[in-house]
Design a protein around this motif. Structure first.
Motif, short mmCIF file in Angstrom:
data_model
loop_
_atom_site.label_atom_id
_atom_site.label_comp_id
_atom_site.label_asym_id
_atom_site.label_seq_id
_atom_site.Cartn_x
_atom_site.Cartn_y
_atom_site.Cartn_z
N LEU A 233 79.76 76.06 31.15
CA LEU A 233 79.49 75.83 32.55
C LEU A 233 80.73 74.42 32.91
O LEU A 233 80.53 73.22 32.23
N SER A 234 80.72 74.60 34.29
CA SER A 234 82.17 73.14 34.53
C SER A 234 81.37 73.70 36.71
O SER A 234 80.84 74.73 36.80
N MET A 235 82.13 72.74 37.14
CA MET A 235 81.61 72.81 38.61
C MET A 235 82.33 72.55 39.58
O MET A 235 84.10 71.48 38.24
N ASP A 236 83.35 73.18 39.74
CA ASP A 236 84.46 73.40 40.96
C ASP A 236 83.84 72.49 41.92
O ASP A 236 83.20 72.91 42.95
N GLY A 237 84.99 70.98 41.89
CA GLY A 237 84.69 71.01 43.82
C GLY A 237 83.33 69.72 44.04
O GLY A 237 82.92 69.54 44.90
N ALA A 238 83.09 69.57 43.12
CA ALA A 238 81.89 68.20 43.19
C ALA A 238 81.77 67.28 41.75
O ALA A 238 81.92 68.22 41.36
N GLU A 239 80.96 66.26 41.64
CA GLU A 239 80.77 65.86 40.18
C GLU A 239 79.46 66.36 40.28
O GLU A 239 78.10 66.52 40.86
N ALA A 240 79.65 67.00 38.77
CA ALA A 240 78.20 67.28 38.54
C ALA A 240 77.44 66.44 37.13
O ALA A 240 79.28 66.29 36.35
N THR A 241 76.61 66.20 36.31
CA THR A 241 76.22 65.62 35.74
C THR A 241 75.08 65.96 35.15
O THR A 241 74.11 66.70 35.90
N VAL A 242 74.92 66.29 34.24
CA VAL A 242 73.69 66.52 32.91
C VAL A 242 72.79 65.78 33.35
O VAL A 242 73.04 64.43 33.01
N ILE A 243 71.21 66.10 33.27
CA ILE A 243 70.53 64.52 33.64
C ILE A 243 69.12 65.15 32.83
O ILE A 243 68.96 64.20 31.91
N ALA A 244 69.46 66.49 32.26
CA ALA A 244 68.12 66.55 31.13
C ALA A 244 68.44 67.81 30.77
O ALA A 244 69.10 69.00 30.86
N ILE A 245 68.39 68.54 29.14
CA ILE A 245 68.78 69.41 28.41
C ILE A 245 66.67 69.84 27.78
O ILE A 245 66.65 68.97 27.22
N ASP A 246 67.30 71.37 28.26
CA ASP A 246 66.23 72.03 27.69
C ASP A 246 64.47 71.20 27.51
O ASP A 246 63.49 71.06 27.37
N GLY A 247 64.69 71.13 28.94
CA GLY A 247 63.51 70.36 29.73
C GLY A 247 63.28 68.72 29.99
O GLY A 247 62.72 67.69 30.99
N HIS A 248 64.14 68.22 28.74
CA HIS A 248 64.10 66.49 28.94
C HIS A 248 65.07 65.58 29.25
O HIS A 248 66.51 66.50 28.46
N PRO A 249 64.48 64.27 29.30
CA PRO A 249 66.18 64.48 30.07
C PRO A 249 67.06 63.61 28.69
O PRO A 249 66.65 63.42 27.69
#
Ligand SMILES: [Cu+2]
Length: 462
Positions: A233-249
């Motif tokens: 997964l990637s985001m075009d046109g905006a800054e996207a930051t991963v904050i949690a994986i599988d429910g957990h920060p």
């Protein structure tokens, strides 16, 4: 409150748009407020998934459209009644929730299967906040493949405030040109990376678009509920930051840029929307030969001019930390096998055996479970030594307990708490946990064809 008969509960349910007031866990524990029982009726429906017209024999929970996003609150009792409106047995598994074994929804291992026309009451208190999901654990390739995958949001009042939230249920469908279901799998693919869907959707739509405040911080909750597909997964046109994986920060935040998640996994992002009204932020899947835009977020209104660095930390989930110096090691090998195992179960068999854990193939959900892969002592720390002896990736899921990623032979890892680990081909990985939840817990690949053709087992905690 008075005890309600089944008929009264159903009448109350109809009046309250699917909710009924029943005697849930809070009432039994003597708490003041009764728990609303969510009625989840598994049923057949039609759905518009292609331009070819409605697809028949789609399965869902509820009245129409995709299964509802279930909202729970961390530490607060939840109650749902599965009403089986299918013409075959089913159950519900609450993927990633650390709840008592009897509520885990695995037929034969934790509960009887629920026959057509029967009901089953699930009551539990989610101990962790975050993004989770729910699905059957009986005839799973067909039932999930035809639609029975829904997202769970467990809220935490301690989370920072966002300017908006978008929940995305990502999945495919095996449909022919006429928009109707075709064979759910091909044996030659089940023995490789799995049989892919022909129609790819987010929230049962081809490329949905959602408005979000311009310049705002949006929480995007993504659940990969497909039976086969791994996403990059990637985001075009905006800054996207991963904050949690599988429910957990996540221990430390990182850009979404080409992050992979496998079937069963979830990803929480903070997306800083573009400032210009009408600007688009596009979530893209770039894995494989046919990259696809999954969903678009459209900036609406005048810019809120927010800064992603202002977003405070997500609320932590508290759980026992494994004592690595005293942890026992348990080896698990994931391999291909030629050893056929004939099984017959009301919860479905694909009729083939291609995979094994510790050389034993078992499809799961059968009335005569094989021996547990390992027996763990309640309260003790363990390191699970996983080794992928195959040329394919496998998202390995453990029920009932979360583990922490310790180290990997193929990549840098963070000490992420998770319930599903996407193993690279030929990867060795160490996962640590405290065996703090008693019962028999399914442990399997979440590429459902792999699970149902042998890559399945269970751990016993006692
Ligand atoms: Cu697999």
């Amino acid at each position: 409150m008075p005890h309600l008969t089944r008929r009264q509960v159903l009448a109350a349910s109809a009046a309250a748009g699917g909710y009924a007031v029943g005697l849930g866990m809070a009432a039994r524990l003597g708490a003041a407020a009764p728990v609303e029982t969510k009625i989840l009726k598994a049923r057949t429906t039609d759905a518009v998934l292609t331009d070819a017209g409605p697809t028949k024999n789609v399965l869902t929970y509820g009245d129409a459209g995709m299964p509802p996003v279930l909202r729970m609150t961390k530490g607060k009792p939840f109650a749902a009644q599965l009403v089986n409106g299918l013409d075959e047995a089913t159950t519900i598994h609450w993927h990633g929730l650390r709840i008592p074994n009897g509520m885990d929804g695995v037929p034969f291992l934790t509960q009887p299967f629920v026959n057509a026309g029967e009901t089953f009451d699930y009551t539990f208190t989610p101990p962790d906040s975050g993004t989770y999901w729910y699905h059957p654990h009986c005839n799973t390739l067909t039932q999930m493949g035809h639609g029975l995958t829904g997202v769970i949001v467990v809220e935490d009042p301690g989370d920072p405030a966002f300017d908006g939230e978008v929940v995305l249920n990502l999945r495919d469908w095996r449909l022919g040109k006429d928009g109707q279901f075709i064979a759910q799998f091909l044996p030659k693919d089940a023995g490789k990376s799995g049989t892919f869907g022909t129609v790819r959707t987010a929230n049962w739509a081809g490329e949905p678009q959602y408005d979000a405040p311009a310049g705002g911080l949006i929480r995007v909750r993504i659940a990969a509920t497909d039976v086969t597909r791994i996403y990059k997964l990637s985001m075009d046109g905006a800054e996207a930051t991963v904050i949690a994986i599988d429910g957990h920060p996540v221990p430390s935040r990182f850009p979404l840029d080409a992050t992979m998640i496998g079937p069963g996994q979830r990803l929480d992002l903070v997306v800083r929307m573009p400032d210009g009204e009408g600007s688009i932020a596009a979530l893209r899947d770039t894995r494989g030969t046919t990259p696809k835009t999954i969903a678009n977020l459209r900036a609406a209104g005048s810019s809120l001019k927010r800064d992603v660095r202002d977003l405070g930390p997500l609320a932590r989930n508290s759980m026992a930390k494994a004592d690595l110096s005293n942890a026992a090691r348990l080896p698990f090998s994931f391999s291909a096998t030629a050893e056929h195992m004939a099984v017959d179960s009301i919860c479905g068999s694909l009729g083939y055996t291609f995979w094994a854990i510790n050389k034993v193939p078992w499809p799961g959900d059968t009335p005569d479970p094989t021996a547990p892969l390992a027996e763990l002592k309640l309260g003790k720390s363990y390191i699970l030594d996983l080794e992928n002896l195959t040329r394919h990736a496998h998202p390995i899921h453990l029920h009932g307990m979360s583990f922490t990623v310790v180290s990997s032979s193929t990549r840098e890892v963070q000490p992420q708490v998770t319930d599903t680990y996407l193993m690279d081909p030929n990867e060795k990985v160490q996962l640590a946990l405290v065996a703090d939840n008693p019962g028999d817990w399914a442990f399997h690949c979440h590429i459902i064809e792999h699970q149902k053709t042998g890559m399945s087992g269970y751990l016993r905690v006692a």
